[in-house]
Design a protein around this motif. Structure first.
Motif, mmCIF file in Angstrom:
data_model
loop_
_atom_site.group_PDB
_atom_site.id
_atom_site.type_symbol
_atom_site.label_atom_id
_atom_site.label_comp_id
_atom_site.label_asym_id
_atom_site.label_seq_id
_atom_site.Cartn_x
_atom_site.Cartn_y
_atom_site.Cartn_z
ATOM 1 N N LEU A 220 -1.582 43.586 6.638
ATOM 2 C CA LEU A 220 -2.384 42.914 5.618
ATOM 3 C C LEU A 220 -3.644 42.386 6.288
ATOM 4 C CD1 LEU A 220 -2.761 41.818 2.739
ATOM 5 C CD2 LEU A 220 -1.452 39.783 3.429
ATOM 6 N N ALA A 221 -4.825 42.907 5.884
ATOM 7 C CA ALA A 221 -6.110 42.528 6.475
ATOM 8 C C ALA A 221 -6.915 41.754 5.445
ATOM 9 C CB ALA A 221 -6.882 43.775 6.911
ATOM 10 N N LEU A 222 -7.431 40.575 5.836
ATOM 11 C CA LEU A 222 -8.092 39.650 4.912
ATOM 12 C C LEU A 222 -9.521 39.370 5.360
ATOM 13 C CD1 LEU A 222 -5.111 37.138 4.594
ATOM 14 C CD2 LEU A 222 -5.622 39.084 3.105
ATOM 15 N N ASP A 223 -10.485 39.653 4.477
ATOM 16 C CA ASP A 223 -11.892 39.447 4.771
ATOM 17 C C ASP A 223 -12.252 37.963 4.827
ATOM 18 O OD1 ASP A 223 -11.990 42.171 4.452
ATOM 19 O OD2 ASP A 223 -13.702 42.159 3.087
ATOM 20 N N GLY A 224 -13.414 37.693 5.446
ATOM 21 C CA GLY A 224 -14.028 36.375 5.352
ATOM 22 C C GLY A 224 -14.815 36.242 4.058
ATOM 23 N N GLY A 225 -15.285 35.004 3.787
ATOM 24 C CA GLY A 225 -16.059 34.810 2.551
ATOM 25 C C GLY A 225 -16.163 33.372 2.094
ATOM 26 N N GLY A 226 -15.935 32.398 2.987
ATOM 27 C CA GLY A 226 -16.073 31.005 2.585
ATOM 28 C C GLY A 226 -15.115 30.623 1.476
ATOM 29 N N VAL A 227 -15.613 29.886 0.494
ATOM 30 C CA VAL A 227 -14.758 29.415 -0.594
ATOM 31 C C VAL A 227 -14.177 30.574 -1.392
ATOM 32 C CG1 VAL A 227 -16.539 29.235 -2.365
ATOM 33 C CG2 VAL A 227 -14.627 27.637 -2.393
ATOM 34 N N THR B 38 -10.351 37.058 9.153
ATOM 35 C CA THR B 38 -11.551 36.507 9.760
ATOM 36 C C THR B 38 -12.056 35.357 8.906
ATOM 37 O OG1 THR B 38 -12.153 38.697 10.605
ATOM 38 C CG2 THR B 38 -13.896 37.046 10.527
ATOM 39 N N SER B 39 -12.466 34.275 9.557
ATOM 40 C CA SER B 39 -13.076 33.148 8.861
ATOM 41 C C SER B 39 -12.112 32.609 7.790
ATOM 42 C CB SER B 39 -14.424 33.584 8.274
ATOM 43 O OG SER B 39 -15.175 32.480 7.848
ATOM 44 N N THR B 40 -12.527 32.595 6.530
ATOM 45 C CA THR B 40 -11.624 32.114 5.487
ATOM 46 C C THR B 40 -10.348 32.955 5.441
ATOM 47 O OG1 THR B 40 -11.572 31.372 3.179
ATOM 48 C CG2 THR B 40 -12.557 33.521 3.591
ATOM 49 N N GLY B 41 -10.468 34.257 5.799
ATOM 50 C CA GLY B 41 -9.281 35.107 5.867
ATOM 51 C C GLY B 41 -8.337 34.687 6.962
ATOM 52 N N ALA B 42 -8.862 34.084 8.049
ATOM 53 C CA ALA B 42 -8.003 33.585 9.127
ATOM 54 C C ALA B 42 -7.202 32.382 8.668
ATOM 55 C CB ALA B 42 -8.850 33.227 10.347
ATOM 56 N N ILE B 43 -7.816 31.534 7.840
ATOM 57 C CA ILE B 43 -7.088 30.383 7.291
ATOM 58 C C ILE B 43 -5.907 30.873 6.457
ATOM 59 C CG2 ILE B 43 -7.243 28.371 5.789
ATOM 60 C CD1 ILE B 43 -10.228 28.205 6.488
ATOM 61 N N ILE B 44 -6.175 31.827 5.574
ATOM 62 C CA ILE B 44 -5.119 32.356 4.704
ATOM 63 C C ILE B 44 -4.059 33.079 5.524
ATOM 64 C CG2 ILE B 44 -4.626 33.945 2.808
ATOM 65 C CD1 ILE B 44 -7.521 33.435 1.849
ATOM 66 N N ALA B 45 -4.501 33.898 6.485
ATOM 67 C CA ALA B 45 -3.556 34.659 7.302
ATOM 68 C C ALA B 45 -2.612 33.738 8.056
ATOM 69 C CB ALA B 45 -4.314 35.554 8.284
ATOM 70 N N SER B 46 -3.136 32.649 8.610
ATOM 71 C CA SER B 46 -2.270 31.739 9.361
ATOM 72 C C SER B 46 -1.238 31.090 8.451
ATOM 73 C CB SER B 46 -3.111 30.676 10.081
ATOM 74 O OG SER B 46 -3.832 29.880 9.162
ATOM 75 N N GLY B 47 -1.649 30.687 7.253
ATOM 76 C CA GLY B 47 -0.691 30.101 6.320
ATOM 77 C C GLY B 47 0.392 31.080 5.913
ATOM 78 N N LEU B 48 0.003 32.318 5.599
ATOM 79 C CA LEU B 48 0.984 33.333 5.204
ATOM 80 C C LEU B 48 1.907 33.693 6.357
ATOM 81 C CD1 LEU B 48 -1.292 35.725 3.096
ATOM 82 C CD2 LEU B 48 0.265 33.960 2.244
ATOM 83 N N ASN C 188 -15.918 40.852 9.870
ATOM 84 C CA ASN C 188 -15.686 40.114 8.629
ATOM 85 C C ASN C 188 -14.631 40.815 7.795
ATOM 86 O OD1 ASN C 188 -16.612 37.851 6.802
ATOM 87 N ND2 ASN C 188 -16.908 39.603 5.443
ATOM 88 N N ASN C 189 -14.716 42.134 7.728
ATOM 89 C CA ASN C 189 -13.616 42.964 7.226
ATOM 90 C C ASN C 189 -12.880 43.464 8.468
ATOM 91 O OD1 ASN C 189 -11.942 45.031 6.424
ATOM 92 N ND2 ASN C 189 -13.498 46.194 5.349
ATOM 93 N N PRO C 190 -11.712 42.901 8.792
ATOM 94 C CA PRO C 190 -11.077 43.203 10.079
ATOM 95 C C PRO C 190 -10.190 44.445 10.087
ATOM 96 C CG PRO C 190 -9.809 41.523 8.952
ATOM 97 C CD PRO C 190 -10.985 41.851 8.049
ATOM 98 N N SER C 191 -10.297 45.285 9.069
ATOM 99 C CA SER C 191 -9.339 46.384 8.921
ATOM 100 C C SER C 191 -9.403 47.398 10.061
ATOM 101 C CB SER C 191 -9.545 47.080 7.575
ATOM 102 O OG SER C 191 -10.882 47.513 7.428
#
Length: 407
Positions: A19-26, A64-74, A218-221
């Motif tokens: 599961l790869a999650l992009d950045g994008g702030g809010v 990456t970025s906001t995606g890193a926040i989500i990835a760590s929680g998941l 930013n797109n870490p795929s």
């Protein structure tokens, strides 16, 4: 029963899921909306198990970025709803107030972001047993120019201290520092991490990190595919459409576009920020183009203005992986110049949620720093609606259902 971290990471335990999650702030709240129907569908396949989490299914979650926040929680085993609740509280606090220009000075208060992250990451480290599955975080180190990928794979680079060196083992990095290193959104407010110590535990080298989006991640795929397949990364996973799958989630897509006169009116710092956003967008689309060229996605994502989706034969003949890009176009609507002007037709995005929106509201959706409550709620609504068009009985591909479900 949830699989162990070893079972997730070992190349000898069957097909692998990324599961790869992009950045994008809010706009990370939109990503979470995309993930909600996905988790609901997988939970249905798991027999309706209320305890099911995406960390039970995906073997590597990265962002990456906001995606890193989500990835760590998941990766810590939180549900999408739980991460969404954290994000809903975090976003107005962190993204609701802007200050700097976003290039030299951060638009966001890094101290406020640290406090918000510590609320759910605490003192956990990259080597914590609380991580239920593989985690990858992407950051850019400014002082030596290197793009870093930081993972919890026990065989990964510098996870343990290399013998005869003073390098600090990454398994001891605090998760809050790792995630902050990926999210620092400006060159002037780099996050500092001690990366080497002497025998007296005194720091001998510091790394200065900025948002991973400043690199090509930013797109870490693509980087996550390399983690899986490059022998030097030590994952050792097998390629092939039956062996490796990837879900790549965006945060809402819009081509950074300005009229010439509007660009000329911008101050130098705003022009620089516009150029950075354009480069990030190019990197995102290059990642989608490459992954679609390496695979045969069920629903190819359009990667250029002509509507092309790079969905022809794969460049290797046989697909390297089973890949799907999940995102939504953040359409603009032309503003009426006069009250007598006819109402423009509904955009695809408006049809998706079943109602019309003001042109100014649509314009604001793509602002990574717009953490106001109404914008957050709308981004989540759009994400969920778009996610429902992807998740279903045929996606994720049933070939990658867990063996325990089939049993």
């Amino acid at each position: 029963m949830p699989r162990t971290l070893f079972e997730h990471l070992s190349p000898d335990t069957g097909a692998k899921r990324i599961l790869a999650l992009d950045g994008g702030g809010v706009k990370g709240i939109l990503t979470l909306g995309l993930l909600k129907p996905l988790e609901d569908e997988l939970r249905r396949r798991a027999g309706g198990d209320a305890d099911f989490r995406l960390s039970d299914y995906y073997d590597l979650i990265g962002g990456t970025s906001t995606g890193a926040i989500i990835a760590s929680g998941l990766a810590l085993g939180l549900s999408v709803d739980e991460v969404t609740e954290i994000y809903t509280r975090l976003s107005p606090e962190v993204f609701g107030r802007t200050a700097g220009d976003g290039v030299v000075q951060s638009r966001f208060d890094s101290k406020r972001l640290r406090r918000a992250l510590q609320g759910f990451l605490g003192a956990k480290t990259l080597g914590s047993e609380d991580l239920k599955t593989g985690l990858a975080v992407f950051a850019k180190r400014l002082d030596d120019g290197a793009a870093w990928v930081i993972t919890n794979h026990p065989l990964g680079a510098h996870y343990d201290q290399p013998e005869g060196t003073d390098v600090y083992p990454r398994k001891r990095y605090r998760l809050v520092d790792v995630v902050l290193a990926s999210t620092s959104p400006s060159y002037g407010d780099a996050v500092v991490i001690d990366v080497a110590f002497d025998e007296r535990r005194r720091s001998t080298e510091k790394g200065y990190f900025v948002d991973g989006a400043i690199s090509a991640s930013n797109n870490p795929s693509v980087q996550m595919l390399m983690l899986a397949l490059d022998p030097a990364q030590r994952f050792g996973w097998k390629p092939g459409a039956d062996n490796l799958m990837m879900t790549s989630c965006g945060a809402g897509n819009r081509l950074p576009r300005l009229a010439g006169q509007a660009y000329e009116a911008l101050p130098p710092s705003a022009r620089a920020m516009h150029a950075v956003r354009a480069l990030i967008h190019d990197g995102d689309m290059l990642g989608v183009t490459l992954l679609q060229a390496f695979s045969k996605p069920r629903r190819p994502w359009p990667v250029n203005a002509e509507g092309g989706d790079e969905s022809g034969p794969t460049v290797f003949g046989a697909p390297l992986l089973n890949y799907q890009r999940i995102d939504v176009m953040l359409d603009r609507k032309p503003k009426a110049k006069r009250k007598s002007d006819p109402t423009p037709p509904m955009t695809h995005l408006e049809r998706l949620i079943g109602r019309e929106l003001d042109a100014d509201v649509l314009e604001q959706l793509d602002r990574p720093g717009n953490g106001h409550a109404k914008n957050i709620a709308l981004l989540l609504e759009i994400g969920i609606a778009a996610g429902r068009t992807f998740a279903g009985a045929d996606y994720p591909d049933p070939r990658f259902d867990l063996a325990s479900w089939r049993a």
